[in-house]
Design a protein around this motif. Sequence first.
Motif, PDB file in Angstrom:
ATOM      1  N   ALA A 248       6.279   6.595   5.622  1.00 24.97           N
ATOM      2  CA  ALA A 248       6.972   7.516   4.715  1.00 24.97           C
ATOM      3  C   ALA A 248       8.170   6.845   4.058  1.00 24.97           C
ATOM      4  CB  ALA A 248       7.409   8.763   5.484  1.00 24.97           C
ATOM      5  N   MET A 249       8.940   6.097   4.842  1.00 26.78           N
ATOM      6  CA  MET A 249      10.115   5.425   4.276  1.00 26.78           C
ATOM      7  C   MET A 249       9.707   4.354   3.280  1.00 26.78           C
ATOM      8  SD  MET A 249      12.942   5.247   7.347  1.00 26.78           S
ATOM      9  CE  MET A 249      11.928   4.377   8.540  1.00 26.78           C
ATOM     10  N   ALA A 250       8.570   3.684   3.517  1.00 27.00           N
ATOM     11  CA  ALA A 250       8.079   2.719   2.537  1.00 27.00           C
ATOM     12  C   ALA A 250       7.780   3.390   1.204  1.00 27.00           C
ATOM     13  CB  ALA A 250       6.827   2.023   3.066  1.00 27.00           C
ATOM     14  N   CYS A 251       7.443   4.691   1.261  1.00 26.37           N
ATOM     15  CA  CYS A 251       7.217   5.476   0.043  1.00 26.37           C
ATOM     16  C   CYS A 251       8.514   6.087  -0.500  1.00 26.37           C
ATOM     17  CB  CYS A 251       6.207   6.581   0.317  1.00 26.37           C
ATOM     18  SG  CYS A 251       4.546   6.000   0.733  1.00 26.37           S
ATOM     19  N   ALA A 252       9.662   5.650   0.051  1.00 24.74           N
ATOM     20  CA  ALA A 252      10.993   6.112  -0.384  1.00 24.74           C
ATOM     21  C   ALA A 252      11.212   7.591  -0.093  1.00 24.74           C
ATOM     22  CB  ALA A 252      11.231   5.800  -1.856  1.00 24.74           C
TER      23      ALA A 252
ATOM     24  N   ALA B 210      -3.131   8.778   4.145  1.00 24.28           N
ATOM     25  CA  ALA B 210      -2.050   9.755   4.069  1.00 24.28           C
ATOM     26  C   ALA B 210      -1.035   9.437   2.982  1.00 24.28           C
ATOM     27  CB  ALA B 210      -1.332   9.840   5.415  1.00 24.28           C
ATOM     28  N   THR B 211      -1.183   8.316   2.289  1.00 24.60           N
ATOM     29  CA  THR B 211      -0.179   7.901   1.308  1.00 24.60           C
ATOM     30  C   THR B 211       0.145   8.981   0.288  1.00 24.60           C
ATOM     31  OG1 THR B 211      -1.007   5.636   1.547  1.00 24.60           O
ATOM     32  CG2 THR B 211       0.486   6.068  -0.285  1.00 24.60           C
ATOM     33  N   PRO B 212      -0.839   9.647  -0.337  1.00 17.25           N
ATOM     34  CA  PRO B 212      -0.484  10.680  -1.324  1.00 17.25           C
ATOM     35  C   PRO B 212       0.353  11.813  -0.738  1.00 17.25           C
ATOM     36  CG  PRO B 212      -2.801  10.076  -1.515  1.00 17.25           C
ATOM     37  CD  PRO B 212      -2.294   9.445  -0.257  1.00 17.25           C
ATOM     38  N   TRP B 213       0.155  12.131   0.539  1.00 13.83           N
ATOM     39  CA  TRP B 213       0.943  13.198   1.159  1.00 13.83           C
ATOM     40  C   TRP B 213       2.386  12.775   1.360  1.00 13.83           C
ATOM     41  CZ3 TRP B 213      -0.805  17.914   1.075  1.00 13.83           C
ATOM     42  CH2 TRP B 213      -2.185  18.123   1.003  1.00 13.83           C
ATOM     43  N   TYR B 214       2.602  11.523   1.768  1.00 13.63           N
ATOM     44  CA  TYR B 214       3.981  11.026   1.842  1.00 13.63           C
ATOM     45  C   TYR B 214       4.643  11.101   0.463  1.00 13.63           C
ATOM     46  CZ  TYR B 214       2.562   8.757   6.264  1.00 13.63           C
ATOM     47  OH  TYR B 214       2.110   8.488   7.530  1.00 13.63           O
ATOM     48  N   GLN B 215       3.915  10.659  -0.546  1.00 12.75           N
ATOM     49  CA  GLN B 215       4.484  10.583  -1.889  1.00 12.75           C
ATOM     50  C   GLN B 215       4.775  11.962  -2.468  1.00 12.75           C
ATOM     51  OE1 GLN B 215       1.272   8.262  -3.506  1.00 12.75           O
ATOM     52  NE2 GLN B 215       2.288   6.300  -3.129  1.00 12.75           N
ATOM     53  N   ALA B 216       4.042  12.976  -2.020  1.00 12.69           N
ATOM     54  CA  ALA B 216       4.248  14.335  -2.517  1.00 12.69           C
ATOM     55  C   ALA B 216       5.375  15.066  -1.802  1.00 12.69           C
ATOM     56  CB  ALA B 216       2.952  15.137  -2.367  1.00 12.69           C
ATOM     57  N   ALA B 217       5.853  14.520  -0.695  1.00 13.29           N
ATOM     58  CA  ALA B 217       6.797  15.237   0.167  1.00 13.29           C
ATOM     59  C   ALA B 217       8.232  15.123  -0.329  1.00 13.29           C
ATOM     60  CB  ALA B 217       6.710  14.693   1.587  1.00 13.29           C
ATOM     61  N   ASP B 218       9.003  16.171  -0.091  1.00 17.70           N
ATOM     62  CA  ASP B 218      10.455  16.070  -0.188  1.00 17.70           C
ATOM     63  C   ASP B 218      11.019  15.445   1.076  1.00 17.70           C
ATOM     64  OD1 ASP B 218      11.135  17.436  -2.742  1.00 17.70           O
ATOM     65  OD2 ASP B 218      10.140  19.129  -1.769  1.00 17.70           O
ATOM     66  N   LEU B 219      10.337  15.677   2.191  1.00 20.72           N
ATOM     67  CA  LEU B 219      10.816  15.236   3.489  1.00 20.72           C
ATOM     68  C   LEU B 219       9.610  15.107   4.409  1.00 20.72           C
ATOM     69  CD1 LEU B 219      13.213  14.826   5.514  1.00 20.72           C
ATOM     70  CD2 LEU B 219      13.169  17.302   5.872  1.00 20.72           C
ATOM     71  N   VAL B 220       9.589  14.045   5.212  1.00 23.82           N
ATOM     72  CA  VAL B 220       8.525  13.843   6.197  1.00 23.82           C
ATOM     73  C   VAL B 220       9.135  13.987   7.584  1.00 23.82           C
ATOM     74  CG1 VAL B 220       6.854  12.208   7.147  1.00 23.82           C
ATOM     75  CG2 VAL B 220       7.180  12.367   4.664  1.00 23.82           C
ATOM     76  N   VAL B 221       8.480  14.779   8.444  1.00 25.53           N
ATOM     77  CA  VAL B 221       9.009  15.081   9.768  1.00 25.53           C
ATOM     78  C   VAL B 221       7.989  14.678  10.822  1.00 25.53           C
ATOM     79  CG1 VAL B 221       8.169  17.462   9.680  1.00 25.53           C
ATOM     80  CG2 VAL B 221      10.019  16.872  11.240  1.00 25.53           C
ATOM     81  N   LEU B 222       8.472  14.132  11.942  1.00 27.40           N
ATOM     82  CA  LEU B 222       7.614  13.807  13.080  1.00 27.40           C
ATOM     83  C   LEU B 222       8.349  14.200  14.361  1.00 27.40           C
ATOM     84  CD1 LEU B 222       4.848  12.580  13.820  1.00 27.40           C
ATOM     85  CD2 LEU B 222       6.042  10.443  14.267  1.00 27.40           C
ATOM     86  N   PRO B 223       8.011  15.372  14.935  1.00 25.18           N
ATOM     87  CA  PRO B 223       8.762  15.910  16.077  1.00 25.18           C
ATOM     88  C   PRO B 223       8.183  15.495  17.430  1.00 25.18           C
ATOM     89  CG  PRO B 223       7.281  17.580  15.229  1.00 25.18           C
ATOM     90  CD  PRO B 223       7.042  16.351  14.406  1.00 25.18           C
TER      91      PRO B 223
ATOM     92  N   ARG C 266       0.833  -1.206   0.000  1.00 28.63           N
ATOM     93  CA  ARG C 266       0.000   0.000   0.000  1.00 28.63           C
ATOM     94  C   ARG C 266       0.865   1.252   0.000  1.00 28.63           C
ATOM     95  NH1 ARG C 266      -3.483   1.983   5.237  1.00 28.63           N
ATOM     96  NH2 ARG C 266      -4.010   4.065   4.467  1.00 28.63           N
ATOM     97  N   PHE C 267       1.867   1.307   0.865  1.00 27.15           N
ATOM     98  CA  PHE C 267       2.778   2.448   0.935  1.00 27.15           C
ATOM     99  C   PHE C 267       3.965   2.157   0.017  1.00 27.15           C
ATOM    100  CE2 PHE C 267       0.572   2.311   5.040  1.00 27.15           C
ATOM    101  CZ  PHE C 267       0.029   3.588   5.075  1.00 27.15           C
ATOM    102  N   ARG C 268       3.987   2.814  -1.129  1.00 23.61           N
ATOM    103  CA  ARG C 268       4.999   2.506  -2.142  1.00 23.61           C
ATOM    104  C   ARG C 268       5.433   3.786  -2.840  1.00 23.61           C
ATOM    105  NH1 ARG C 268      -0.028   1.291  -4.041  1.00 23.61           N
ATOM    106  NH2 ARG C 268      -0.559   2.075  -6.118  1.00 23.61           N
ATOM    107  N   PRO C 269       6.609   3.770  -3.433  1.00 21.83           N
ATOM    108  CA  PRO C 269       7.100   4.983  -4.095  1.00 21.83           C
ATOM    109  C   PRO C 269       6.329   5.299  -5.369  1.00 21.83           C
ATOM    110  CG  PRO C 269       8.887   3.435  -3.589  1.00 21.83           C
ATOM    111  CD  PRO C 269       7.612   2.695  -3.401  1.00 21.83           C
ATOM    112  N   VAL C 270       6.067   6.572  -5.594  1.00 19.07           N
ATOM    113  CA  VAL C 270       5.610   7.078  -6.886  1.00 19.07           C
ATOM    114  C   VAL C 270       6.326   8.410  -7.115  1.00 19.07           C
ATOM    115  CG1 VAL C 270       3.335   5.989  -6.681  1.00 19.07           C
ATOM    116  CG2 VAL C 270       3.622   8.363  -5.998  1.00 19.07           C
ATOM    117  N   ALA C 271       6.248   8.915  -8.315  1.00 17.47           N
ATOM    118  CA  ALA C 271       6.881  10.200  -8.638  1.00 17.47           C
ATOM    119  C   ALA C 271       6.231  11.320  -7.834  1.00 17.47           C
ATOM    120  CB  ALA C 271       6.763  10.477 -10.131  1.00 17.47           C
ATOM    121  N   ALA C 272       7.055  12.117  -7.190  1.00 15.33           N
ATOM    122  CA  ALA C 272       6.532  13.187  -6.337  1.00 15.33           C
ATOM    123  C   ALA C 272       5.718  14.195  -7.144  1.00 15.33           C
ATOM    124  CB  ALA C 272       7.683  13.889  -5.623  1.00 15.33           C
TER     125      ALA C 272
END
Length: 384
Positions: A288-292, A262-275, A180-186
């Motif tokens: 997020a890492m599964a989405c590369a 949330a998958t499309p948001w991970y795929q659209a990101a340059d960087l994912v942050v969780l503080p 389900r969580f996989r890389p696509v072009a940003a």
Amino acid sequence: MQLSSTDHRLSVLHVAQPVDGGVARVVTDLVRSQLSAGMRVDVACPDGGCLPDAVRGLGSGTHRWAATRSPGPGLPGEVRRLARIVDALRPDIVHAHSAKAGLAARLALRGKVPTVFQPHAWSFEAVGGATARLALRWERFGARWATHVICVSEAERLTGQRSGVDARWSVIPNGVDVERFRPVAAQAARTALGLSGQAPVVVCVGRLCRQKGQDVLLRAWAAVTERMPLARLVLVGDGPDGAGLREQAPASVRFAGDVEDATPWYQAADLVVLPSRWEGMALVPLEAMACARPVLVTDVDGARESLPPELVPHGLVPAQDPQALARALVALLGDPSLRESLGRAAHRHVSNTHDVRHTADAVAAVYRELLGVGPIKCRESINP
């Protein structure tokens, strides 16, 4: 996932509160896997959130258990209601998720049914002062009524052990559905979400609450935009701190609200942050890492264990330190080739180490040990 031949159909009751966020996703994945194994699976949880509909759609029995998110004067009634559900279902195992469900389940059962407790981060880390001391006293006492405690990271287990919680432990790292969580072009993902293709995009997914630390991120973000005025931050999720965060956020911050996926948001990101201020092992960085996508997380329980070695020097900062967070954000946003390299390493790491099917197998092994039943082996994808 396949059960060995046995005359008895293994029955599991999952008890969950909260009914959204990471806990809901973990329970849903376990229910899907266990149903595919031929188990009888029921879930007791409050109405609301995404969990009841999700597990009902999989074919699980669902049972309304009215319970607040935190302990309060209604606790005795919650315990009685849960005891009635258990008496009606007579499960082989009760698997309680998170502090509130773990409190009510252990009080309701008191060891009469094999009980697995999965904290998903310790209750005494979520509060302070007298409340924290009371929560810790309960966890030390309540451990006697947990047949087995599952921690999602070695750090979480050590936190419990060092705090005096004496339990029979297993460490089973969180997993995610790598199909389900996989890389696509940003660029394609950004276009679908109405985001600019040029501006650097940072995404933070999580409930808007103190635990997840979005207030710290907003303090850091002011320093980021001084260096990178075109950068954009997207906060995905909602929660009790939403109104206050919106008041202090600059125009460069977008609030996406609650989303079903949330998958499309991970795929659209340059960087994912969780503080985060505390965790057991957060799902968001794994997804997020599964989405590369490279991630930047705070050094709380489970964080180091969830990252590949290549990402630790770049993707880990102290909790509640907006200056350190800002420096790390600027460094990663300013180095596209590094982000790409870290994203590839992150994807390999999650695929090899945090596939949710491995998690399901490990939980099944705990059940097998507690009940003395035959081998339980995951053989099917847990995708719907």
